[in-house]
Design a protein around this motif. Structure first.
Motif, PDB file in Angstrom:
ATOM      1  N   ALA A 194      64.825  -6.566  18.458  1.00 57.22           N
ATOM      2  CA  ALA A 194      65.523  -6.513  17.176  1.00 57.22           C
ATOM      3  C   ALA A 194      64.610  -5.943  16.085  1.00 57.22           C
ATOM      4  N   ILE A 195      63.344  -6.348  16.083  1.00 50.92           N
ATOM      5  CA  ILE A 195      62.398  -5.820  15.092  1.00 50.92           C
ATOM      6  C   ILE A 195      62.240  -4.319  15.265  1.00 50.92           C
ATOM      7  N   ASP A 196      62.130  -3.856  16.503  1.00 51.56           N
ATOM      8  CA  ASP A 196      61.976  -2.422  16.748  1.00 51.56           C
ATOM      9  C   ASP A 196      63.206  -1.648  16.266  1.00 51.56           C
ATOM     10  N   GLN A 197      64.392  -2.199  16.518  1.00 46.97           N
ATOM     11  CA  GLN A 197      65.618  -1.540  16.048  1.00 46.97           C
ATOM     12  C   GLN A 197      65.622  -1.424  14.519  1.00 46.97           C
ATOM     13  N   LEU A 198      65.295  -2.532  13.866  1.00 47.14           N
ATOM     14  CA  LEU A 198      65.357  -2.549  12.408  1.00 47.14           C
ATOM     15  C   LEU A 198      64.269  -1.675  11.785  1.00 47.14           C
ATOM     16  N   SER A 199      63.106  -1.619  12.417  1.00 49.73           N
ATOM     17  CA  SER A 199      62.014  -0.809  11.868  1.00 49.73           C
ATOM     18  C   SER A 199      62.403   0.658  11.792  1.00 49.73           C
ATOM     19  N   LYS A 200      63.161   1.118  12.765  1.00 47.66           N
ATOM     20  CA  LYS A 200      63.616   2.511  12.754  1.00 47.66           C
ATOM     21  C   LYS A 200      64.649   2.745  11.659  1.00 47.66           C
ATOM     22  N   ARG A 201      65.380   1.712  11.304  1.00 48.05           N
ATOM     23  CA  ARG A 201      66.432   1.865  10.305  1.00 48.05           C
ATOM     24  C   ARG A 201      65.892   1.805   8.885  1.00 48.05           C
ATOM     25  N   VAL A 202      64.967   0.893   8.612  1.00 43.03           N
ATOM     26  CA  VAL A 202      64.506   0.715   7.233  1.00 43.03           C
ATOM     27  C   VAL A 202      63.059   1.146   7.021  1.00 43.03           C
ATOM     28  N   GLY A 203      62.358   1.554   8.078  1.00 35.56           N
ATOM     29  CA  GLY A 203      61.072   2.212   7.902  1.00 35.56           C
ATOM     30  C   GLY A 203      59.859   1.352   7.661  1.00 35.56           C
ATOM     31  N   PHE A 204      59.730   0.226   8.360  1.00 34.28           N
ATOM     32  CA  PHE A 204      58.478  -0.519   8.277  1.00 34.28           C
ATOM     33  C   PHE A 204      57.683  -0.340   9.574  1.00 34.28           C
ATOM     34  N   ARG A 205      56.377  -0.586   9.470  1.00 35.26           N
ATOM     35  CA  ARG A 205      55.522  -0.608  10.656  1.00 35.26           C
ATOM     36  C   ARG A 205      55.446  -2.033  11.186  1.00 35.26           C
ATOM     37  N   VAL A 206      55.173  -2.197  12.462  1.00 38.21           N
ATOM     38  CA  VAL A 206      55.049  -3.516  13.075  1.00 38.21           C
ATOM     39  C   VAL A 206      53.666  -3.625  13.710  1.00 38.21           C
ATOM     40  N   ILE A 207      52.932  -4.682  13.364  1.00 40.00           N
ATOM     41  CA  ILE A 207      51.637  -4.922  13.991  1.00 40.00           C
ATOM     42  C   ILE A 207      51.539  -6.393  14.372  1.00 40.00           C
ATOM     43  N   SER A 208      50.605  -6.682  15.251  1.00 42.58           N
ATOM     44  CA  SER A 208      50.378  -8.067  15.680  1.00 42.58           C
ATOM     45  C   SER A 208      49.521  -8.792  14.656  1.00 42.58           C
ATOM     46  N   GLY A 209      49.854 -10.051  14.418  1.00 41.42           N
ATOM     47  CA  GLY A 209      49.104 -10.867  13.479  1.00 41.42           C
ATOM     48  C   GLY A 209      48.281 -11.914  14.193  1.00 41.42           C
ATOM     49  N   LEU A 210      48.330 -13.130  13.696  1.00 44.46           N
ATOM     50  CA  LEU A 210      47.518 -14.219  14.213  1.00 44.46           C
ATOM     51  C   LEU A 210      48.377 -15.183  15.013  1.00 44.46           C
ATOM     52  N   SER A 211      47.811 -15.760  16.042  1.00 42.22           N
ATOM     53  CA  SER A 211      48.522 -16.755  16.836  1.00 42.22           C
ATOM     54  C   SER A 211      48.490 -18.111  16.131  1.00 42.22           C
ATOM     55  N   GLU A 212      49.402 -18.960  16.540  1.00 43.94           N
ATOM     56  CA  GLU A 212      49.442 -20.324  16.008  1.00 43.94           C
ATOM     57  C   GLU A 212      48.312 -21.115  16.658  1.00 43.94           C
ATOM     58  N   ARG A 213      47.230 -21.305  15.942  1.00 45.79           N
ATOM     59  CA  ARG A 213      46.039 -21.972  16.478  1.00 45.79           C
ATOM     60  C   ARG A 213      45.597 -23.102  15.544  1.00 45.79           C
ATOM     61  N   VAL A 214      45.148 -24.189  16.139  1.00 43.54           N
ATOM     62  CA  VAL A 214      44.666 -25.328  15.364  1.00 43.54           C
ATOM     63  C   VAL A 214      43.458 -24.934  14.524  1.00 43.54           C
TER      64      VAL A 214
END
Length: 264
Positions: A194-214
Motif C-alpha cells: 500500500a505504501i508503494d502504491q501511494l508513493s507513486k501517486r503522491v510522490g514521497f520516498r520510502v526508507i527504513s527507520g528504527l525498529s521497536e527496541r527497548v
C-alpha cells in the motif's frame, strides 16, 4: 525564513498520530548530524509533551554529571501559542546553524503546518500497520488496495505545489517506516504494498527507520543515543544492530553534507 536562514537545511519530523517514534527519531537524527560536525539547532513545537526538549535536557545533565563533552544541538521549545515567538526563535536558531531539526506535535497544529511549508526535508515516521497508514492514505478493506490519499497527504501535496510555485524549490517528503516486532509478515507485506502504491501517486520516498527496541527507551533518561557507544558501556548485538539501523536511516535521508570550517 529570512535571507540569513535560507542557507539552512530545515528538517521537519511531522505526523499527526502519536506513538510512531517521531521524537526519538528526530533526536537521533539531530545528534547524528552533530556527530558529523554539523552545526545543529532543534526546535520542539510540542510544548505539552516536550519529548525532544526533555531528551536534550537529560543529555546536558549527563554531560554535567560525568564531565564528558557530547555532540549536542542547541535547542528551544515553543510555547504553543505565540506566532512572534515561533518566528523569532526559528530565525535565531538558524543564524549559525547548518541544520534546523523541528519536532512537531502528534496532532494538527498551525505551527507544524508552517514548518512543513518551510521544510527542505519532511520526514513522516510511521509504524508498519494500517492504523498508521491511515494517516497518509485509505485502503479497500477487502483488497487492501489504495483507494485515495488522506487529507494529510493532500495537505502535503498542496504545500509542495505552493513551495515550487513560489521559488522553484521542492520539499523532499520521506515516509520513514519504523518496524514493530509484533506485526506478522502478511500484514507487513500488505502495508508495504500500500505504501508503494501511494508513493507513486503522491510522490514521497520510502526508507527504513528504527525498529521497536527497548534500548531506545533505556537511553532516554541519560539523553544518550546509539552513537554514544562509549558512554554506556559494553555493547551487545542488539546495540550494534540498532546503531547500524540509525546509520542506514541517515544515509537514506540523503541530507546535504555539512560545510565544515576550513583548517588554517
Amino acid at each position: 525564513m529570512t535571507e540569513a536562514a535560507k542557507r539552512l537545511h530545515v528538517l521537519v519530523f511531522a505526523n499527526e498520530k502519536g506513538g510512531t517514534g517521531k521524537s526519538t527519531t528526530a533526536v537521533h537524527a539531530a545528534i547524528a548530524l552533530a556527530c558529523k560536525g554539523a552545526r545543529v539547532a532543534c526546535f520542539d513545537l510540542d510544548h505539552r509533551q516536550r519529548t525532544m526538549g526533555r531528551y536534550l535536557d537529560n543529555r546536558h545533565a549527563t554531560m554535567k554529571r560525568t564531565g564528558r563533552d557530547l555532540p549536542t544541538p542547541i535547542y528551544e521549545t515553543h510555547d504553543g501559542e505565540s506566532m512572534d515567538f515561533f518566528a523569532e526563535t526559528l530565525d535565531r536558531l538558524g543564524q549559525d546553524a547548518d541544520f534546523v531539526v523541528i519536532d512537531t506535535p502528534g496532532r494538527d497544529d498551525k505551527f507544524a503546518r508552517i514548518s512543513v511549508t518551510n521544510a527542505d526535508t519532511l520526514v513522516t515516521p510511521m509504524n508498519d500497520s494500517f492504523v498508521d497508514f491511515d494517516l497518509i492514505g485509505h485502503v479497500d478493506p477487502e483488497t487492501f488496495k489504495v483507494q485515495r490519499p488522506s487529507f494529510y497527504s493532500e495537505l502535503i501535496w498542496e504545500s509542495r505545489k505552493r513551495r515550487a510555485g513560489a521559488n522553484g524549490e521542492t520539499i523532499d517528503w520521506v515516509v520513514l517506516r519504523n518496524r514493530m516486532q509484533h506485526i506478522e509478515a502478511r500484514n507487513m507485506r500488505r502495508v508495504s504494498e500500500a505504501i508503494d502504491q501511494l508513493s507513486k501517486r503522491v510522490g514521497f520516498r520510502v526508507i527504513s527507520g528504527l525498529s521497536e527496541r527497548v534500548i531506545y527507551r533505556e537511553l532516554f533518561p541519560q539523553g544518550l543515543t546509539m552513537l554514544d557507544a562509549g558512554e554506556f558501556g559494553a555493547m551487545g548485538l542488539s546495540h550494534v544492530a540498532a546503531r547500524q539501523e540509525l546509520r542506514e536511516m541517515m544515509a537514506g535521508l540523503a541530507l546535504p553534507e555539512p560545510a565544515l570550517p576550513a583548517v588554517a
